[in-house]
Every structure is written in C-alpha cells, then in structure tokens.
Design an enzyme around this catalytic site. Structure first.
Site: not given
Ligand code: GLU
Length: 487
Positions: A255-258
């Site tokens: 996800s964007k967290r990555h």
C-alpha cells in the site's frame, strides 16, 4: 471470434497508477503478445465520478507507454468495440439494466440507506452476515405505489437465482466454489441511477469480447457476481485468472505506506523501464529457479499463466535497487549519460551547465556505482556546490581527527607540489607523505576526504580529487583547517 485471445487492463483513474495496476497490465500484455493474434485492450473504469480525474487517465497512459505496453484498442487507439471508457457507455448500461428488469432478473428496491444500515446493525448485533433481507423482492403494486408516493427513488437489485454454488475454474487459483449464501440480491444500479462496477464490468467484458480476465486477486469476491450477470444475460462467461497479491517486506498488503509505489515516481527516481518491467513480472511469475533477468522480448516468448504462482509475491526494494544497478551497467552509456546530465543540470543549474567536460567527468566517475539515476544528484553535490554542504559526521570527524590540521597542511603542500594530478600519482604521493609523518595511509586519506567533499564516504578519493582538479582541492583544503573554529 471465440478462439481469439482478447485481454484487458481496466484501471480506475482515481489516483496515480501504482505497481499493482502496472503488474496487471504487464501480465495481460505479455499474455496477448505471446499468443498469435492476441489483443490487449485498455479500458478506463471511471464510473466513480467523484474520484476519477482526467489527469490520472493521462498518467495511466503515460506509465503504460513508458514501459512500452502499447494497447491495441482503447483510448487514443480506438478499436472495433469503442468506446472503452465506462463513463461513455452509460446508455448501454441503462439498456442492459432495463432488459434485466423487463425479464424479471432484476427488481427495484426502495429501501433507504438508513433502513438498510439499521438492518445491517441489527444483523451485526446478532452476529449474522449483513445480507439484504429481500424487503422489496415481492412487493405488491400498492406497496410500490406507496414508496413512490413518498418520493423515494429505487435502486435496482439483481435477483439472485437459487442454485448450486457458483463454480469458477480459475486459470491460476484452480477450482473455486462460491456458495450462493455468500451473496445476496446485490445492487446493480444505485438509487441515483449510477450503475455499479460489477454490473458495468460484466457488460464490458462481453461487449469488448474479452476472452480472459486477468487481474489481482482482490477482485476474486467480485467474480461470482460478474459471472451471474453475464449468465443472466445469456453471455459467454470469460476465463478468469487472479494474480496473487503483492505484499511489502513486512508481509502486509502493498500500500502507499510502503513508500513510492507510483510507477511514474519510480521513473522520476531513476529506475529504468527495463528494470521495472523485469521486476514487475517477477511479482507472481517465474520461469525457473535461477533465471531472473529478462528482456521484454524474452518475456513475450516465455510468458504463460501456468507459471504464475498462487503464493503472495513480495515487493523487495533491495532487489529492485540491485536489479536497476544491473540494468544501468548494461544500458547504452550515451543514453544514461544524457539522463544523468539532465538531472544534474536540473539540480545544480549553472554550476553543472558551465563546463560540460567537468560534468562529464563527474558522471563518468559516479556512473558505475549508481543504483538509480537520481542518486547522482545526491552523490555529485560536492562537485557542484561551493561552498559545500557538510555532513555533521564529516564535520565532527575532521574536528576530532588527531593531528588533523597538521595532516591537511601536509596534504596541501603535497598537492601544490604534485607534478602529475592523476589518481595513481596522487596515491603514491600520499603514501610517501603518510610515511614521512609516521602515520597510517588512512590517517592521510580520511581527513582529505572530509575536507574536500564534506562527507565521510563516496567514490575513490584519488579519482574524485582528479575530477575536482587541483585548484578546487586546494581551496577546500585551505578552508578546512580553521573548520569548525568559528562556531
Ligand atoms: N477497475 C478495477 C481496478 O482498478 C479493475 C477492474 C478489473 O480488472 O476487473 O482495480
């Protein structure tokens, strides 16, 4: 028609295209190109009016073009079944909805959002799955009229037929059965008249003659609904192949967290398209246990769905960097240098533009150690910035270096006197100088690096001194002994 392979990628233009979307595009593209006569379609799933943006459509096209995944039919390309943009097909969806309604395969539902929510909560309290209770399934004419009189607008629900489990023979996941009680009489057109994704998608597959739907397994739960719709319309259901999910290194779904998973961000950071393509295909596909580097031509020749695994794929950033290093080493030097020059000029302006030969020497020195093209900007900073920006670490180390001032004065004298300003000659001079002061070679080398670059690490010292040139080296060394006394 039936034997022709026609596949599609169907991104929603609700954000910048990410790794997952381009992986789906690539697998579809390779499947189409591997198959003689195969057709790769780009469809734009923009039924979410509020979140779909034209700039994201452009980014989708740009990222596909960057990776060389040219589509045969779709926006710009046109095609026999145009349009391929869902927002341009509303009349067709309405026609199909009307047909299902007329055939009794769909029914209007007047339940309000509040009523449905109250029922959902009641079900949750009793630990039951939230299913539509069939309130509007068999209304009398009077009941319908009453709802209408209240000014309510009806949604359209698909009438879920009774029957055995819905069977999917997925080309990757194998045989899957979906019991009917997993589903309910689901909505196909909302009360505001907007058709939902599962409905329009099922129609598009048929209208665009899609033979295989290859997509992420996050869509697996949509598949039985889409199959039911196709069947209700008497359409041939396409084959399905659900690709394994992509996990981050922490084993959570990517996800964007990555970090930067936008494909165009990868390009801007200086990953080569060859790397990204090769890296993406390994997120689910493998050829054998040892080969990992594949060109696009190799992939077109070797790709098959049989070699796509079921296990989640892991997005390994270290591997991406490693792979990019490999491709950078193999890429045509002139192209890489032109790109690096552009990046340096953008970052350092006049300082990088002034002397093309100097900038060329900087690039030649750093090129082979790069993992991404954009790393050059950071690594080359001290070549173009006068005065340099010092790392705290280099500052502290130089200030605390035993006999630091004395060493730098000796280095200045050596550099002033050096006949030849080449890496080899400088190294010999430095070794002799260190010996003359009964110091280790490294005691000479490290303070010189800190003083001339403001950093504690970087390319080979004598090579970088050569590139900096005698005058710049001397100016920096002379400025350094006083450092950091003013503070
Ligand atoms: N529009 C969907 C998405 O972006 C994909 C639809 C599909 O492949 O069926 O995830």
């Amino acid at each position: 028609m039936a034997s022709t392979v026609r596949v599609r990628v169907a991104p929603s233009p609700t954000g910048a295209p990410h790794i997952g979307t381009l992986r789906v595009a690539l697998f579809n593209y390779l499947f189409a190109r591997h198959t003689p006569g195969g057709i790769f379609v780009l469809r734009i799933d923009d039924t979410d009016e509020a979140r779909s943006k034209p700039e994201h459509v452009e980014e989708i096209k740009e990222s596909l073009r960057w990776l060389g995944l040219e589509w045969d039919e779709g926006p710009d390309a046109g095609g026999p079944y145009a349009p391929y943009v869902q927002s341009q097909r509303m009349a067709r969806y309405k026609e199909v909805a009307d047909r299902l309604l007329a055939e009794g395969k769909a029914f209007p539902c007047w339940c309000s959002a509040e009523e449905l929510e109250a029922k959902r909560q009641a079900a949750a309290r009793q630990k039951l799955a939230p299913r539509y209770d069939g309130n509007c399934l068999n209304l009398t004419d009077a009941q319908r009229a009453a709802y209408q009189a209240e000014g309510r607008r009806a949604a359209l629900r698909f009438r879920l037929p009774d029957g055995p489990p819905i069977v999917l023979d997925d080309l990757i996941r194998g045989h899957i059965e979906f019991p009917r009680d997993m589903l309910d009489h689901f909505i196909i057109v909302r009360s505001d008249g907007k058709p939902v994704y599962n409905f329009v998608s099922a129609i598009d597959e048929v209208d665009h003659h899609i033979s295989h739907v290859i997509r992420g397994d996050d869509h697996l739960s949509n598949t039985p609904k889409q199959m039911l719709i196709a069947q209700a319309l008497g359409f041939v259901v396409p084959h399905y192949a659900h690709l394994p999910m992509i996990l981050g290194m922490d084993k959570a779904r990517l996800s964007k967290r990555h970090g930067a998973q936008g494909v165009l961000d990868l390009r801007d950071e200086g990953f080569l398209k060859e790397t990204v393509l090769n890296f993406l295909v390994l997120l689910g596909w493998s050829y054998n246990d040892k080969d990992e580097i594949f060109t696009k031509a190799d992939l077109i020749e070797k790709f098959s769905l049989e070699r796509v695994g079921k296990a989640p794929a892991v997005f390994d950033e270290a591997k991406l960097l490693w792979m990019n290093g490999q491709y950078l080493r193999k890429a045509p030097v002139a192209e890489v240098d032109a790109d690096l020059t552009r990046r340096l000029e953008a970052a350092y302006g006049e300082a990088a533009r002034r002397d093309a030969a100097y900038t060329g020497r900087v690039i030649a020195l750093l090129r082979d150690g790069l993992k991404t093209l954009d790393e050059i900007v950071d690594q080359a900073g001290f070549f173009f910035a006068d005065p340099m920006a010092w790392d705290d670490d280099a500052k502290a180390k130089l200030a605390g270096w035993p006999r630091g001032k004395e060493i730098l004065e000796a280095v200045i004298a050596l550099i002033e006197k050096a006949d030849l300003f080449t890496p080899e000659a400088l190294e010999i001079t430095f070794r002799a100088g260190a010996e003359a002061m009964s110091l280790k070679f490294k005691d000479f080398v490290h303070p010189t690096r800190f003083a001339t670059t403001g950093r504690t690490s970087g390319p080979s010292l004598f090579h970088l001194l050569e590139v900096l040139g005698r005058d710049r080296c001397l100016a920096r060394l002379r400025a350094a002994p006083a450092f950091p006394s003013p503070a």
